[in-house]
Write a protein that holds these residues in place. Structure first.
Motif, PDB file in Angstrom:
ATOM      1  N   ILE A 171       0.847  -1.202   0.000  1.00  0.00           N
ATOM      2  CA  ILE A 171       0.000   0.000   0.000  1.00  0.00           C
ATOM      3  C   ILE A 171       0.879   1.248   0.000  1.00  0.00           C
ATOM      4  O   ILE A 171       0.673   2.164  -0.789  1.00  0.00           O
ATOM      5  CB  ILE A 171      -0.963  -0.003   1.203  1.00  0.00           C
ATOM      6  CG1 ILE A 171      -1.971  -1.142   1.065  1.00  0.00           C
ATOM      7  CG2 ILE A 171      -1.694   1.340   1.306  1.00  0.00           C
ATOM      8  CD1 ILE A 171      -2.848  -1.364   2.285  1.00  0.00           C
ATOM      9  N   HIS A 205       2.321   1.992  -3.333  1.00  0.00           N
ATOM     10  CA  HIS A 205       1.396   2.176  -4.455  1.00  0.00           C
ATOM     11  C   HIS A 205       0.350   3.271  -4.260  1.00  0.00           C
ATOM     12  O   HIS A 205      -0.283   3.680  -5.231  1.00  0.00           O
ATOM     13  CB  HIS A 205       0.674   0.864  -4.768  1.00  0.00           C
ATOM     14  CG  HIS A 205       1.535  -0.132  -5.467  1.00  0.00           C
ATOM     15  ND1 HIS A 205       2.437  -0.922  -4.799  1.00  0.00           N
ATOM     16  CD2 HIS A 205       1.658  -0.442  -6.781  1.00  0.00           C
ATOM     17  CE1 HIS A 205       3.067  -1.682  -5.680  1.00  0.00           C
ATOM     18  NE2 HIS A 205       2.618  -1.416  -6.882  1.00  0.00           N
ATOM     19  N   CYS A 206       0.148   3.720  -3.022  1.00  0.00           N
ATOM     20  CA  CYS A 206      -0.945   4.668  -2.766  1.00  0.00           C
ATOM     21  C   CYS A 206      -0.762   5.960  -3.545  1.00  0.00           C
ATOM     22  O   CYS A 206       0.352   6.326  -3.924  1.00  0.00           O
ATOM     23  CB  CYS A 206      -1.038   4.971  -1.271  1.00  0.00           C
ATOM     24  SG  CYS A 206       0.426   5.789  -0.617  1.00  0.00           S
ATOM     25  N   ARG A 207      -1.858   6.630  -3.811  1.00  0.00           N
ATOM     26  CA  ARG A 207      -1.839   7.934  -4.488  1.00  0.00           C
ATOM     27  C   ARG A 207      -2.318   9.043  -3.564  1.00  0.00           C
ATOM     28  O   ARG A 207      -2.151  10.231  -3.871  1.00  0.00           O
ATOM     29  CB  ARG A 207      -2.731   7.904  -5.727  1.00  0.00           C
ATOM     30  CG  ARG A 207      -2.141   7.331  -7.038  1.00  0.00           C
ATOM     31  CD  ARG A 207      -0.733   6.963  -7.014  1.00  0.00           C
ATOM     32  NE  ARG A 207      -0.125   6.617  -8.262  1.00  0.00           N
ATOM     33  CZ  ARG A 207       0.789   5.664  -8.377  1.00  0.00           C
ATOM     34  NH1 ARG A 207       1.146   4.928  -7.329  1.00  0.00           N
ATOM     35  NH2 ARG A 207       1.380   5.434  -9.525  1.00  0.00           N
ATOM     36  N   VAL A 208      -2.944   8.673  -2.466  1.00  0.00           N
ATOM     37  CA  VAL A 208      -3.462   9.603  -1.465  1.00  0.00           C
ATOM     38  C   VAL A 208      -3.299   8.894  -0.131  1.00  0.00           C
ATOM     39  O   VAL A 208      -3.651   7.722  -0.027  1.00  0.00           O
ATOM     40  CB  VAL A 208      -4.975   9.858  -1.683  1.00  0.00           C
ATOM     41  CG1 VAL A 208      -5.477  10.875  -0.682  1.00  0.00           C
ATOM     42  CG2 VAL A 208      -5.286  10.306  -3.104  1.00  0.00           C
ATOM     43  N   ILE A 209      -2.754   9.597   0.876  1.00  0.00           N
ATOM     44  CA  ILE A 209      -2.618   8.922   2.178  1.00  0.00           C
ATOM     45  C   ILE A 209      -2.501   9.957   3.307  1.00  0.00           C
ATOM     46  O   ILE A 209      -1.898  11.010   3.133  1.00  0.00           O
ATOM     47  CB  ILE A 209      -1.418   7.926   2.153  1.00  0.00           C
ATOM     48  CG1 ILE A 209      -1.506   6.940   3.327  1.00  0.00           C
ATOM     49  CG2 ILE A 209      -0.081   8.672   2.161  1.00  0.00           C
ATOM     50  CD1 ILE A 209      -0.656   5.700   3.154  1.00  0.00           C
ATOM     51  N   GLU A 269      -2.356   7.050   8.579  1.00  0.00           N
ATOM     52  CA  GLU A 269      -2.228   5.773   7.877  1.00  0.00           C
ATOM     53  C   GLU A 269      -0.757   5.476   7.604  1.00  0.00           C
ATOM     54  O   GLU A 269      -0.327   4.324   7.719  1.00  0.00           O
ATOM     55  CB  GLU A 269      -3.042   5.769   6.585  1.00  0.00           C
ATOM     56  CG  GLU A 269      -3.204   4.341   6.055  1.00  0.00           C
ATOM     57  CD  GLU A 269      -3.946   4.239   4.734  1.00  0.00           C
ATOM     58  OE1 GLU A 269      -4.380   5.278   4.198  1.00  0.00           O
ATOM     59  OE2 GLU A 269      -4.065   3.102   4.236  1.00  0.00           O
ATOM     60  N   VAL A 312      -6.053  18.012   1.057  1.00  0.00           N
ATOM     61  CA  VAL A 312      -6.098  17.181  -0.156  1.00  0.00           C
ATOM     62  C   VAL A 312      -4.713  17.144  -0.823  1.00  0.00           C
ATOM     63  O   VAL A 312      -4.209  16.085  -1.188  1.00  0.00           O
ATOM     64  CB  VAL A 312      -7.159  17.726  -1.145  1.00  0.00           C
ATOM     65  CG1 VAL A 312      -7.078  16.998  -2.486  1.00  0.00           C
ATOM     66  CG2 VAL A 312      -8.557  17.586  -0.547  1.00  0.00           C
ATOM     67  N   TYR A 343      -1.961  13.968  -1.181  1.00  0.00           N
ATOM     68  CA  TYR A 343      -1.415  13.599  -2.481  1.00  0.00           C
ATOM     69  C   TYR A 343       0.125  13.638  -2.470  1.00  0.00           C
ATOM     70  O   TYR A 343       0.797  12.674  -2.849  1.00  0.00           O
ATOM     71  CB  TYR A 343      -1.970  14.558  -3.542  1.00  0.00           C
ATOM     72  CG  TYR A 343      -1.285  14.428  -4.870  1.00  0.00           C
ATOM     73  CD1 TYR A 343      -1.480  13.314  -5.675  1.00  0.00           C
ATOM     74  CD2 TYR A 343      -0.408  15.423  -5.310  1.00  0.00           C
ATOM     75  CE1 TYR A 343      -0.835  13.194  -6.886  1.00  0.00           C
ATOM     76  CE2 TYR A 343       0.241  15.304  -6.532  1.00  0.00           C
ATOM     77  CZ  TYR A 343       0.025  14.187  -7.307  1.00  0.00           C
ATOM     78  OH  TYR A 343       0.673  14.069  -8.504  1.00  0.00           O
TER      79      TYR A 343
END
Lengths: 348, 348
Positions: B273, B276-280, B284, B332, B336
């Motif tokens: 995760i 690979h995540c694009r938003v976090i 988390e 936001v 990102y």
């Protein structure tokens, strides 16, 4: 009771054909019965055995299934039945029955024939992508051949006679297996499904009647067989499917405009989990593969091959895993092997 | 109000030192006050300004902080205060106050000095790993130097006099920031924390008093400063920490024996995760970094560098992200950029 050999990669999972990113496969089946025998649920084992042999004999002389693999379902293990079920080659109904019944599997599994399921004959054609017409042509040509050598129950008034009146008439059921993640994510799916039902089509889960919807895959099929032609049935299904595809595409565009980052995050995380997990259930695989497939459809994950995603979907199902391993596996072992298999496939 | 320059990588995040997989860092601080001035909360701005200058003058002649960066906290932006807070260089208390107050930051941030926080002086030493003694030696040597040039409030009866009586005596607070995922996973953590409190130590969240526990990181520190020597305080903290480390290691072994697959799955998924995540969110990140760090500690993820994980932890905090970007970012944008940063760091 021998073990069935593992089958090859089915042609209908090739990821080819029109709209194959959204429409996984198209399927047509015909219900037919033989004159001179009771319907399968009324027939005794001797009669079932005779029907089985007569049909087997007929197809052995015909193109299409001549070289098909004949499986007597009552001689298979429970694991093999589940395996055939997972490949959409037999129905849950056939899997649960005993006696002389079976399935004939054509090359690439595009053409299949169940013997002594609900009807004496259930001819099935399957194609990758949005190809109901091709699937129809395939079953129709086998049907023509069979009708020439077997006497099929047909009434001028009612059309083809079937064990259950819901199939009487054309005996035709055409369906598409369609992937609708954007309609689900934008919460428009209920409205769309309601619309489908209102025009006389049925919506089911991935494995047909009574099965759950998983991974945003829906099976849409006609319900009516009486009072309209095969052409009408196929046209209606195609028209509605085309509309749903358009809806799904609009919903994808809206999503990409309004929440591109969140969609990308969902897609890439799904890929990250699939390519790193050590334990995973089939349900989770389907749900994550759905996200990855969506990423592929909308151009976020260019490098991923639809055919590979289709392979992951089928090869990680419980019976497929066990056939692949060559031994029965309990749930813990399956979840482990499944994770291993998914990682291996996605590394390609 | 100028912008502070971004600081380098702090030495206490190097991932070096004894037990550095479990003990992220060790910290010691001394509370000191000057004779001839009211305590900071009673002092007027002129007096605070005098204290600030007197202290600044004293350290400019001493090793340790001579080349330190002096920051007048009342002249920094709210973002810079949060940035210093995230680096453990100032306390929430100092961040929220105005007037002539500040912090002096030594090379590599191992040594620091808050001026006019609750006490006139708060000398802080931080080391990577389980090194309370080294941290103590560092602050002690600065304290000796300062005592030589400044008159420090000390009573033969009470020891060092402080603004709040809970610090009177040694004025010493020693703490370790310790990572206890196995004790959390095996649900033994409450019992262990209860034990810690019973022997007179305090347990807090990652950023000290009143802060939340995140990512299974706990800050353990002494509470008593009166009636025992510095050596006793450090010995007691070290002894208890050693016991907790042993508990954590036993719990890890139990976990690896009883649920290795589930642990591996948790660790690798966290890595999947993060990469690979694009938003976090920061929360988390901390929770997933905790899993990855645990994987590293128990030898599941050999290739991952502890120092890199420490960097991810600090550089993804909100103020760090914004300092890194060189501009204020809304939530936001932060989520990102954080995802982008994490992927970049883990790709190393």
């Amino acid at each position: 009771m021998g073990e069935m050999k593992t089958l090859g990669e089915p042609a209908w999972l090739s990821g080819e054909g029109p709209e194959s990113q959204i429409v996984l496969s198209s399927r047509v089946r015909l219900a037919r019965n033989l004159v001179g025998y009771p319907f399968a649920h009324k027939a005794n084992p001797d009669e079932l055995a005779q029907i089985f042999e007569v049909v087997r004999d007929a197809i052995s002389k015909m193109d299409g299934l001549r070289k098909g693999q004949v499986v007597r379902i009552d001689r298979t293990t429970p694991l093999d039945r589940q395996y055939l079920l997972e490949r959409h080659l037999i129905s849950p109904d056939l899997a649960n029955k005993n006696g002389p019944r079976g399935v004939v599997i054509g090359e690439g599994e595009s053409l299949g024939l169940m013997i002594n399921e609900e009807d004496h004959l259930r001819i099935q054609g399957m194609f990758s992508g949005f190809e109901p017409m091709k699937a129809w042509q395939l079953v129709n040509s086998l049907d023509d051949g069979l009708s020439a050598s077997l006497e099929v129950a047909f009434s001028e008034n009612w059309g083809y006679l079937t064990a259950c009146p819901t199939n009487t008439g054309t005996g035709l059921r055409a369906s598409v297996l369609i992937h609708l993640p954007a309609l689900v994510l934008t919460k428009q799916i209920s409205k769309v499904l309601r619309g489908i039902t209102q025009v006389g089509l049925a919506v089911r889960g991935m494995f047909g009647e009574g099965t759950e919807v998983m991974g945003n895959f829906f099976q849409i099929s006609n319900q009516t067989t009486l009072g309209l032609s095969e052409r009408d049935t196929l046209d209606s299904l195609s028209r509605v499917t085309r509309q749903i595809i358009d809806h799904e595409k609009s919903a994808s565009e809206v999503l990409l405009k309004s929440a591109r980052l969140q969609v990308e995050d969902k897609v890439f995380r799904a890929f990250g989990i699939l390519s790193h997990c050590r334990v995973i259930s089939s349900h989770e695989v389907l749900s994550l593969i759905s996200a990855v497939r969506f990423g592929r459809t909308i151009g976020i994950l260019e490098g991923v091959d639809i055919r590979l995603l289709n392979r992951v979907m089928i090869e990680t199902l419980p019976a497929h895993l066990q056939k692949g391993a060559g031994e029965p596996l309990d749930q813990v072992e399956r979840d482990y092997r499944r994770a291993e298999l998914v990682r291996g496939l996605l590394a390609k």
